[in-house]
Design a protein around this motif. Structure first.
Motif, PDB file in Angstrom:
ATOM      1  N   SER A 132       0.789  -1.234   0.000  1.00  0.00           N
ATOM      2  CA  SER A 132       0.000   0.000   0.000  1.00  0.00           C
ATOM      3  C   SER A 132       0.820   1.282   0.000  1.00  0.00           C
ATOM      4  O   SER A 132       0.316   2.330  -0.393  1.00  0.00           O
ATOM      5  N   LEU A 133       2.074   1.208   0.458  1.00  0.00           N
ATOM      6  CA  LEU A 133       2.923   2.407   0.427  1.00  0.00           C
ATOM      7  C   LEU A 133       4.383   1.979   0.491  1.00  0.00           C
ATOM      8  O   LEU A 133       4.695   0.884   0.971  1.00  0.00           O
ATOM      9  N   PRO A 134       5.280   2.830  -0.016  1.00  0.00           N
ATOM     10  CA  PRO A 134       6.709   2.505   0.053  1.00  0.00           C
ATOM     11  C   PRO A 134       7.174   2.450   1.508  1.00  0.00           C
ATOM     12  O   PRO A 134       6.607   3.130   2.381  1.00  0.00           O
ATOM     13  N   ILE A 135       8.201   1.667   1.759  1.00  0.00           N
ATOM     14  CA  ILE A 135       8.726   1.503   3.113  1.00  0.00           C
ATOM     15  C   ILE A 135      10.221   1.794   3.122  1.00  0.00           C
ATOM     16  O   ILE A 135      10.978   1.261   2.308  1.00  0.00           O
ATOM     17  N   GLY A 136      10.625   2.655   4.053  1.00  0.00           N
ATOM     18  CA  GLY A 136      12.026   2.978   4.236  1.00  0.00           C
ATOM     19  C   GLY A 136      12.540   2.321   5.505  1.00  0.00           C
ATOM     20  O   GLY A 136      11.986   2.552   6.585  1.00  0.00           O
ATOM     21  N   VAL A 137      13.553   1.482   5.373  1.00  0.00           N
ATOM     22  CA  VAL A 137      14.126   0.764   6.513  1.00  0.00           C
ATOM     23  C   VAL A 137      15.482   1.371   6.841  1.00  0.00           C
ATOM     24  O   VAL A 137      16.364   1.428   5.989  1.00  0.00           O
ATOM     25  N   LEU A 138      15.640   1.834   8.081  1.00  0.00           N
ATOM     26  CA  LEU A 138      16.890   2.464   8.503  1.00  0.00           C
ATOM     27  C   LEU A 138      17.531   1.608   9.584  1.00  0.00           C
ATOM     28  O   LEU A 138      16.857   1.143  10.501  1.00  0.00           O
ATOM     29  N   ALA A 139      18.820   1.392   9.460  1.00  0.00           N
ATOM     30  CA  ALA A 139      19.487   0.476  10.378  1.00  0.00           C
ATOM     31  C   ALA A 139      20.878   0.923  10.728  1.00  0.00           C
ATOM     32  O   ALA A 139      21.533   1.638   9.970  1.00  0.00           O
ATOM     33  N   LYS A 160      12.940  -4.655  -3.721  1.00  0.00           N
ATOM     34  CA  LYS A 160      13.882  -3.850  -2.946  1.00  0.00           C
ATOM     35  C   LYS A 160      14.501  -2.786  -3.846  1.00  0.00           C
ATOM     36  O   LYS A 160      14.968  -3.084  -4.946  1.00  0.00           O
ATOM     37  N   VAL A 161      14.505  -1.560  -3.375  1.00  0.00           N
ATOM     38  CA  VAL A 161      15.013  -0.417  -4.139  1.00  0.00           C
ATOM     39  C   VAL A 161      16.470  -0.177  -3.738  1.00  0.00           C
ATOM     40  O   VAL A 161      16.779  -0.133  -2.542  1.00  0.00           O
ATOM     41  N   PRO A 162      17.396  -0.034  -4.699  1.00  0.00           N
ATOM     42  CA  PRO A 162      18.789   0.231  -4.327  1.00  0.00           C
ATOM     43  C   PRO A 162      18.922   1.559  -3.590  1.00  0.00           C
ATOM     44  O   PRO A 162      18.180   2.513  -3.849  1.00  0.00           O
ATOM     45  N   SER A 163      19.862   1.617  -2.657  1.00  0.00           N
ATOM     46  CA  SER A 163      20.029   2.822  -1.839  1.00  0.00           C
ATOM     47  C   SER A 163      20.327   4.060  -2.689  1.00  0.00           C
ATOM     48  O   SER A 163      19.981   5.175  -2.308  1.00  0.00           O
ATOM     49  N   MET A 172       7.519   6.154  -5.716  1.00  0.00           N
ATOM     50  CA  MET A 172       7.459   4.819  -6.334  1.00  0.00           C
ATOM     51  C   MET A 172       6.157   4.121  -5.958  1.00  0.00           C
ATOM     52  O   MET A 172       5.597   4.340  -4.883  1.00  0.00           O
ATOM     53  N   ASP A 173       5.664   3.300  -6.876  1.00  0.00           N
ATOM     54  CA  ASP A 173       4.468   2.521  -6.597  1.00  0.00           C
ATOM     55  C   ASP A 173       4.821   1.348  -5.685  1.00  0.00           C
ATOM     56  O   ASP A 173       5.830   0.669  -5.896  1.00  0.00           O
ATOM     57  N   ALA A 174       3.990   1.120  -4.686  1.00  0.00           N
ATOM     58  CA  ALA A 174       4.183  -0.030  -3.800  1.00  0.00           C
ATOM     59  C   ALA A 174       3.796  -1.313  -4.539  1.00  0.00           C
ATOM     60  O   ALA A 174       2.928  -1.280  -5.416  1.00  0.00           O
ATOM     61  N   PRO A 175       4.453  -2.439  -4.192  1.00  0.00           N
ATOM     62  CA  PRO A 175       5.466  -2.562  -3.159  1.00  0.00           C
ATOM     63  C   PRO A 175       6.830  -2.005  -3.600  1.00  0.00           C
ATOM     64  O   PRO A 175       7.244  -2.209  -4.732  1.00  0.00           O
TER      65      PRO A 175
END
Length: 200
Positions: A132-139, A160-163, A172-175
């Motif tokens: 439903s929406l893009p997801i940004g994962v921070l680690a 998975k989108v490259p950094s 971007m369209d989800a997923p």
């Protein structure tokens, strides 16, 4: 727009950073600033939850958590909110459905840490969220393994989108999800509570 909810214009990009913030700390601020910069977001909203359905022990009263979080935030592009309490939503999927309806044309990105991604498949309607929406994962550096081995990461590996493309994630369209290593302040809410610096 409902009174008491933050204002943004259609076309703006907003990172949604959910959690109990029990208590909020410098690490939350650092991640938020990194998300603004590296995902090229207009705003980051902290969604201070009434309670975490996956945790048996309740957090400190929401008024206290909100007040403390707001005392830390001076960046005008970071807003501390009690959106879930106002909307009466308990799960992230419910909150997102309400926000999509209340803010047509706004581009939302869900923000989470790699530790959240590892358990993401336990969330209610997690696959709907992913789609439903893009997801940004921070680690933190060194958390690549937990992100790589997460069930959600495996199932949605091809999206998975490259950094290097992180700045365009909101459009971007989800997923679509992007994993970024972020030098983090080495502090956690759990540690603060364990030291007795945040009595309930």
């Amino acid at each position: 727009m409902r009174e008491g909810l933050p204002y943004v214009r259609p076309g703006m990009t907003v990172g949604l950073f959910g959690g109990s913030f029990d208590p909020a700390h410098a690490g939350h601020l650092h991640v938020s600033r990194e998300a603004l910069k590296r995902f090229d977001l207009d705003r980051v909203w902290w969604l201070v939850s009434p309670g975490n359905p996956l945790k048996t022990r309740g957090p400190a009263p929401i008024e206290r958590r909100l007040s403390h979080a707001r005392s830390l935030v001076s960046n005008p592009r970071i807003t501390v909110t009690d959106i879930e309490a106002q909307l009466g939503t308990r799960y992230t999927g419910q909150t997102l459905e309400a926000l999509f309806s209340l803010y047509p044309g706004v581009r939302f990105v869900w923000l989470m840490g790699a530790d959240n991604l590892a358990g993401f498949h336990h969330w209610q309607r997690w696959d709907w969220i992913m789609q439903s929406l893009p997801i940004g994962v921070l680690a933190r550096p060194g958390q690549r393994i937990s992100a790589r081995t997460a069930k959600a990461a495996q199932i949605y590996k091809r999206w998975k989108v490259p950094s290097a493309s992180a700045r365009g994630l909101a459009f971007m369209d989800a997923p679509a999800w992007c994993f970024l290593n972020v030098p983090m302040v080495d502090i956690s809410s759990t540690e603060i509570r364990a030291r007795g610096e945040w009595g309930t």
